[in-house]
Design a protein around this motif. Structure first.
Motif, PDB file in Angstrom:
ATOM      1  N   ASP A 186      41.237  35.024  44.274  1.00  0.00           N
ATOM      2  CA  ASP A 186      40.128  34.677  45.154  1.00  0.00           C
ATOM      3  C   ASP A 186      39.351  35.961  45.421  1.00  0.00           C
ATOM      4  O   ASP A 186      39.803  37.057  45.083  1.00  0.00           O
ATOM      5  CB  ASP A 186      40.640  34.068  46.470  1.00  0.00           C
ATOM      6  N   ASN A 187      38.175  35.802  46.014  1.00  0.00           N
ATOM      7  CA  ASN A 187      37.386  36.981  46.375  1.00  0.00           C
ATOM      8  C   ASN A 187      37.778  37.475  47.767  1.00  0.00           C
ATOM      9  O   ASN A 187      38.035  36.655  48.662  1.00  0.00           O
ATOM     10  CB  ASN A 187      35.893  36.649  46.372  1.00  0.00           C
ATOM     11  N   PRO A 188      37.820  38.773  47.972  1.00  0.00           N
ATOM     12  CA  PRO A 188      38.083  39.272  49.331  1.00  0.00           C
ATOM     13  C   PRO A 188      36.931  38.902  50.254  1.00  0.00           C
ATOM     14  O   PRO A 188      35.792  38.740  49.812  1.00  0.00           O
ATOM     15  CB  PRO A 188      38.183  40.791  49.138  1.00  0.00           C
ATOM     16  N   ILE A 189      37.235  38.721  51.534  1.00  0.00           N
ATOM     17  CA  ILE A 189      36.168  38.390  52.483  1.00  0.00           C
ATOM     18  C   ILE A 189      35.357  39.637  52.828  1.00  0.00           C
ATOM     19  O   ILE A 189      34.247  39.541  53.340  1.00  0.00           O
ATOM     20  CB  ILE A 189      36.745  37.755  53.772  1.00  0.00           C
ATOM     21  N   THR A 224      49.655  39.158  47.655  1.00  0.00           N
ATOM     22  CA  THR A 224      48.212  38.932  47.782  1.00  0.00           C
ATOM     23  C   THR A 224      47.429  40.051  47.106  1.00  0.00           C
ATOM     24  O   THR A 224      46.386  39.801  46.488  1.00  0.00           O
ATOM     25  CB  THR A 224      47.814  38.824  49.267  1.00  0.00           C
ATOM     26  N   ILE A 225      47.918  41.287  47.204  1.00  0.00           N
ATOM     27  CA  ILE A 225      47.247  42.414  46.545  1.00  0.00           C
ATOM     28  C   ILE A 225      47.177  42.180  45.039  1.00  0.00           C
ATOM     29  O   ILE A 225      46.121  42.345  44.409  1.00  0.00           O
ATOM     30  CB  ILE A 225      47.970  43.738  46.862  1.00  0.00           C
ATOM     31  N   THR A 226      48.301  41.764  44.437  1.00  0.00           N
ATOM     32  CA  THR A 226      48.310  41.529  42.988  1.00  0.00           C
ATOM     33  C   THR A 226      47.433  40.319  42.624  1.00  0.00           C
ATOM     34  O   THR A 226      46.786  40.310  41.575  1.00  0.00           O
ATOM     35  CB  THR A 226      49.744  41.304  42.479  1.00  0.00           C
ATOM     36  N   LYS A 227      47.395  39.320  43.485  1.00  0.00           N
ATOM     37  CA  LYS A 227      46.557  38.148  43.215  1.00  0.00           C
ATOM     38  C   LYS A 227      45.072  38.512  43.225  1.00  0.00           C
ATOM     39  O   LYS A 227      44.290  37.995  42.422  1.00  0.00           O
ATOM     40  CB  LYS A 227      46.832  37.049  44.251  1.00  0.00           C
ATOM     41  N   LYS A 233      41.174  24.437  34.757  1.00  0.00           N
ATOM     42  CA  LYS A 233      41.425  25.706  34.075  1.00  0.00           C
ATOM     43  C   LYS A 233      40.583  26.845  34.635  1.00  0.00           C
ATOM     44  O   LYS A 233      40.998  28.005  34.586  1.00  0.00           O
ATOM     45  CB  LYS A 233      41.131  25.561  32.568  1.00  0.00           C
ATOM     46  N   THR A 234      39.400  26.517  35.156  1.00  0.00           N
ATOM     47  CA  THR A 234      38.470  27.577  35.557  1.00  0.00           C
ATOM     48  C   THR A 234      38.296  27.722  37.062  1.00  0.00           C
ATOM     49  O   THR A 234      37.719  28.706  37.512  1.00  0.00           O
ATOM     50  CB  THR A 234      37.081  27.321  34.934  1.00  0.00           C
ATOM     51  N   MET A 235      38.785  26.764  37.851  1.00  0.00           N
ATOM     52  CA  MET A 235      38.567  26.830  39.285  1.00  0.00           C
ATOM     53  C   MET A 235      39.411  27.941  39.911  1.00  0.00           C
ATOM     54  O   MET A 235      40.457  28.324  39.355  1.00  0.00           O
ATOM     55  CB  MET A 235      38.898  25.486  39.945  1.00  0.00           C
ATOM     56  N   PRO A 236      38.972  28.495  41.027  1.00  0.00           N
ATOM     57  CA  PRO A 236      39.768  29.531  41.708  1.00  0.00           C
ATOM     58  C   PRO A 236      41.182  29.031  41.994  1.00  0.00           C
ATOM     59  O   PRO A 236      41.370  27.894  42.432  1.00  0.00           O
ATOM     60  CB  PRO A 236      38.984  29.770  42.999  1.00  0.00           C
ATOM     61  N   PRO A 265      46.801  46.200  28.909  1.00  0.00           N
ATOM     62  CA  PRO A 265      46.922  47.563  29.470  1.00  0.00           C
ATOM     63  C   PRO A 265      47.396  47.594  30.921  1.00  0.00           C
ATOM     64  O   PRO A 265      47.833  48.628  31.410  1.00  0.00           O
ATOM     65  CB  PRO A 265      45.504  48.118  29.348  1.00  0.00           C
ATOM     66  N   ILE A 266      47.280  46.470  31.626  1.00  0.00           N
ATOM     67  CA  ILE A 266      47.747  46.385  33.019  1.00  0.00           C
ATOM     68  C   ILE A 266      48.899  45.393  33.073  1.00  0.00           C
ATOM     69  O   ILE A 266      48.793  44.265  32.557  1.00  0.00           O
ATOM     70  CB  ILE A 266      46.623  45.936  33.964  1.00  0.00           C
ATOM     71  N   VAL A 267      50.000  45.800  33.698  1.00  0.00           N
ATOM     72  CA  VAL A 267      51.171  44.930  33.810  1.00  0.00           C
ATOM     73  C   VAL A 267      51.529  44.787  35.287  1.00  0.00           C
ATOM     74  O   VAL A 267      51.659  45.788  35.999  1.00  0.00           O
ATOM     75  CB  VAL A 267      52.380  45.499  33.034  1.00  0.00           C
ATOM     76  N   ILE A 268      51.677  43.547  35.735  1.00  0.00           N
ATOM     77  CA  ILE A 268      52.082  43.256  37.113  1.00  0.00           C
ATOM     78  C   ILE A 268      53.455  42.610  37.079  1.00  0.00           C
ATOM     79  O   ILE A 268      53.669  41.594  36.396  1.00  0.00           O
ATOM     80  CB  ILE A 268      51.062  42.325  37.800  1.00  0.00           C
ATOM     81  N   LEU A 269      54.382  43.195  37.809  1.00  0.00           N
ATOM     82  CA  LEU A 269      55.754  42.685  37.876  1.00  0.00           C
ATOM     83  C   LEU A 269      56.029  42.234  39.303  1.00  0.00           C
ATOM     84  O   LEU A 269      55.998  43.046  40.224  1.00  0.00           O
ATOM     85  CB  LEU A 269      56.754  43.785  37.463  1.00  0.00           C
ATOM     86  N   ASP A 270      56.272  40.949  39.469  1.00  0.00           N
ATOM     87  CA  ASP A 270      56.497  40.391  40.806  1.00  0.00           C
ATOM     88  C   ASP A 270      57.992  40.171  41.018  1.00  0.00           C
ATOM     89  O   ASP A 270      58.520  39.091  40.768  1.00  0.00           O
ATOM     90  CB  ASP A 270      55.725  39.075  40.957  1.00  0.00           C
ATOM     91  N   GLU A 271      58.691  41.212  41.435  1.00  0.00           N
ATOM     92  CA  GLU A 271      60.134  41.178  41.695  1.00  0.00           C
ATOM     93  C   GLU A 271      60.886  40.460  40.579  1.00  0.00           C
ATOM     94  O   GLU A 271      61.613  39.487  40.818  1.00  0.00           O
ATOM     95  CB  GLU A 271      60.409  40.492  43.042  1.00  0.00           C
ATOM     96  N   PRO A 272      60.759  40.898  39.337  1.00  0.00           N
ATOM     97  CA  PRO A 272      61.312  40.158  38.206  1.00  0.00           C
ATOM     98  C   PRO A 272      62.827  40.168  38.103  1.00  0.00           C
ATOM     99  O   PRO A 272      63.397  39.376  37.354  1.00  0.00           O
ATOM    100  CB  PRO A 272      60.685  40.863  36.996  1.00  0.00           C
TER     101      PRO A 272
END
Length: 593
Positions: A394-397, A385-388, A111-114, A500-507
């Motif tokens: 994950d953290n950006p490099i 990847t931007i939305t992820k 549940k908590t791992m990246p 307050p933030i909504v992400i729609l991935d080609e729904p």
């Protein structure tokens, strides 16, 4: 077979304690009682010497015989009591509790791992870890420990006792044990390889089986059931191959060990007979030793099989430990909460573990609060990847991602995800009721709140027509519903969550026209007064966006409103023109197919 060094019993003991985290004291107590139990059992066997000497003495003394018989009985009874106390770990439910606790720890880790680390596992591999690996690591630790201590402790006690009877016979027993050590090491090398490889092979087989079963509808549709079963057949054959090699490799040492035991039996008989003829040993003493050996021959013969179980435990625990050792994302102090819901990327670069090529490169962008931002670009350009990264997949490099001017590394995961709702292209519904699937957006929501969210998502009408309404089970992955119906339930869930933030991935990309209209109406309700990010395929659907980000090869090529981007006649313009030509082609060719 590889030459990997086998672990010692001390290593296996440490693994056992790590597996039984929280119950270590019970394991230690159980093993201590086993040692005491088998020490008393060894003493009981040792007293066969005086008992049989008394029975076969020229002047038989009943009182002496009864004394030694009573001594053996008392020692055996004490051994039984301690063995029962040692086995309490198995019979009391502590073993089952340990198994349960380990699975809970694994569940918490999952549940908590990246998510990037989680997605590196195939579904079948995780199933294998949670099921067979946990069982092989835990369920053997009680019974097998008892078998091991019986083989390890009883012979040592008997050899020590035999030294007081006849040092030469005791030395013969000791030499036999010394000779068994290289046989044991030889066997462990083979079993360690086999257990490690069979664990990997079974994990792959389980993953391939799950994948094949899930893909059967598609395989049947394209008539490729047999052809695409080749990978599954390959996995099955690999398991059989490793099992054959393992059985062959472990059988030879087992035969050699059994031969050694028979040779020991015959050697003791020959030496004892010679001593009897010389008058240096009594028939009763030799008989007692043979009785003891015959009693020990079976557990001693099974010693290699017992030892191989430790390799099974270790192979299973290696997979468990790898999962448990996965580090969660560190929340950097001071822990903060976003004051608003602007989103910014500051010189962000990112690549996946399995790919050295950058998926995103030096991306800098700003998404304003309560605005609609669309992300467009070719497949594989880095849109998702931007939305992820906003969800801290994950953290950006390099660089930072901020919400409300707060780096998401300073935001607790629960707080971060509380502020984000996601509607995916491929909706996942759990095999539960429609009511409970919607309520996941807000677990403490009342039935009326769920119904209100459903109405806003334009889902209430079709749900009401179902035989059991909101109590209808949707089936595995929502398989009993259409794509549009699943999407509206997903949107209802997001409306109920009210982030307050909504992400729609080609729904709406995979929906028919009627479903798309219904889903689009539901989306319009969802995104009111929200910071909205939509990954778009059809550019005509996002022409009204406040800002459009054009991503290509992981770089931000263009951004602006639809009219401005069209006037630039760059990448966006070429994509828009290409889609317009496809529309015209469809209209001109309508009815010709």
């Amino acid at each position: 077979m590889n030459k990997e060094k086998h672990s010692s019993f001390w290593d296996s003991y440490k693994i056992t304690l790590e597996v039984a985290k929280g119950k270590e004291h019970l394991i230690k107590k159980s093993y201590f009682y086993f040692i005491i139990s088998f020490a008393f059992q060894g003493l009981a066997f040792a007293f066969f010497y005086p008992l049989l000497n008394t029975i076969f003495a020229d002047n038989f003394n009943l009182n002496d015989a009864l004394f030694w018989f009573a001594t053996i009985t008392i020692l055996s009874l004490v051994s039984f009591i301690f063995k029962w106390k040692a086995s309490h770990f198995n019979y009391s439910g502590d073993l089952v509790e340990t198994t349960h606790n380990l699975r809970v720890r694994l569940g918490e880790k999952i549940k908590t791992m990246p998510l990037q680390k989680l997605y590196s596992y195939r579904t079948g591999e995780l199933n294998s870890i949670l099921a067979s690996d946990v069982d092989s690591s835990v369920l053997h630790m009680g019974i097998i420990a008892g078998m091991f201590f019986e083989v390890a402790v009883v012979p040592i006690v008997i050899i020590v006792a035999t030294f007081f009877i006849d040092p030469i016979l005791a030395l013969t027993l000791l030499i036999a044990i010394i000779l068994s050590i290289p046989i044991y090491k030889w066997s462990r090398k083979g079993t360690k390889w086999e257990k490690n490889e069979i664990a990997k092979a079974n994990s792959t087989l389980e993953a391939d089986t799950v994948e094949y079963i899930q893909g059967l509808p598609v395989l049947r549709a394209v008539n490729q059931i047999g052809k695409n079963a080749q990978q599954l057949q390959k996995s099955i054959s690999n398991v059989r191959k490793i099992q054959k090699q393992g059985l062959f490799g472990s059988s030879i040492p087992m035969v050699v060990m059994n031969t050694l035991i028979e040779f020991l039996f015959l050697t003791i008989l020959v030496i004892g007979t010679l001593f009897i003829l010389k008058g240096e040993l009594t028939v009763a003493t030799l008989l007692a030793l043979l009785v003891i050996l015959s009693r020990l021959s079976e557990p001693f013969a099974n010693f290699l099989a017992v030892a191989s179980v430790f390799d099974t435990m270790e192979a299973g625990f290696r997979n468990i430990k790898k999962l448990l050792d996965t580090k969660e994302f560190e929340v950097i102090k001071p822990i903060q909460k976003p004051k608003n819901f602007n989103i910014s990327f500051n010189d962000v670069s990112f690549n996946y573990d399995s790919n050295n090529q950058k998926v995103l490169e030096n991306i800098s962008l700003n998404i304003k609060e309560n605005s609609l931002t669309a992300i467009v670009g070719p497949s594989g350009s880095g849109k998702t990847t931007i939305t992820k990264l906003i969800m801290r997949y994950d953290n950006p490099i390099k660089g930072s991602v901020k919400i409300g001017d707060v780096d998401i590394k300073n935001i607790e995961p629960q707080t971060l995800m509380k502020n984000i709702s996601v509607v995916f292209q491929d909706v996942y519904l759990f095999d539960d009721t429609i009511l409970n699937n919607i309520r996941m957006g807000k677990p403490n929501a009342s039935d009326e709140e769920v119904l209100e969210a459903s109405r806003k998502a334009y889902a209430h009408e079709f749900i009401s027509r179902l035989p059991k309404g909101y109590e209808t089970k949707v089936g595995e992955i929502g398989g009993s519903l259409s794509g549009g119906e699943r999407q509206r339930i997903s949107i209802a869930r997001a409306i109920l969550k009210d982030s307050p933030i909504v992400i729609l991935d080609e729904p709406t990309s995979a929906l028919d026209t009627q479903s798309e209209v219904a889903v689009q109406s539901a989306l319009d309700e969802l995104i009111k007064d929200k910071t909205v990010i939509v990954i778009a395929h059809r550019l005509s659907t996002i022409s009204h966006a406040n800002n459009i980000l054009v991503i290509e090869n992981g770089k931000l090529k263009e951004q602006g409103r639809h009219e401005n981007l069209v006037s630039l006649k760059g990448k966006y313009y070429s994509m828009f023109e290409a889609q317009q030509r496809v529309k015209e082609w469809n209209i001109n060719n309508k009815g010709t197919l």
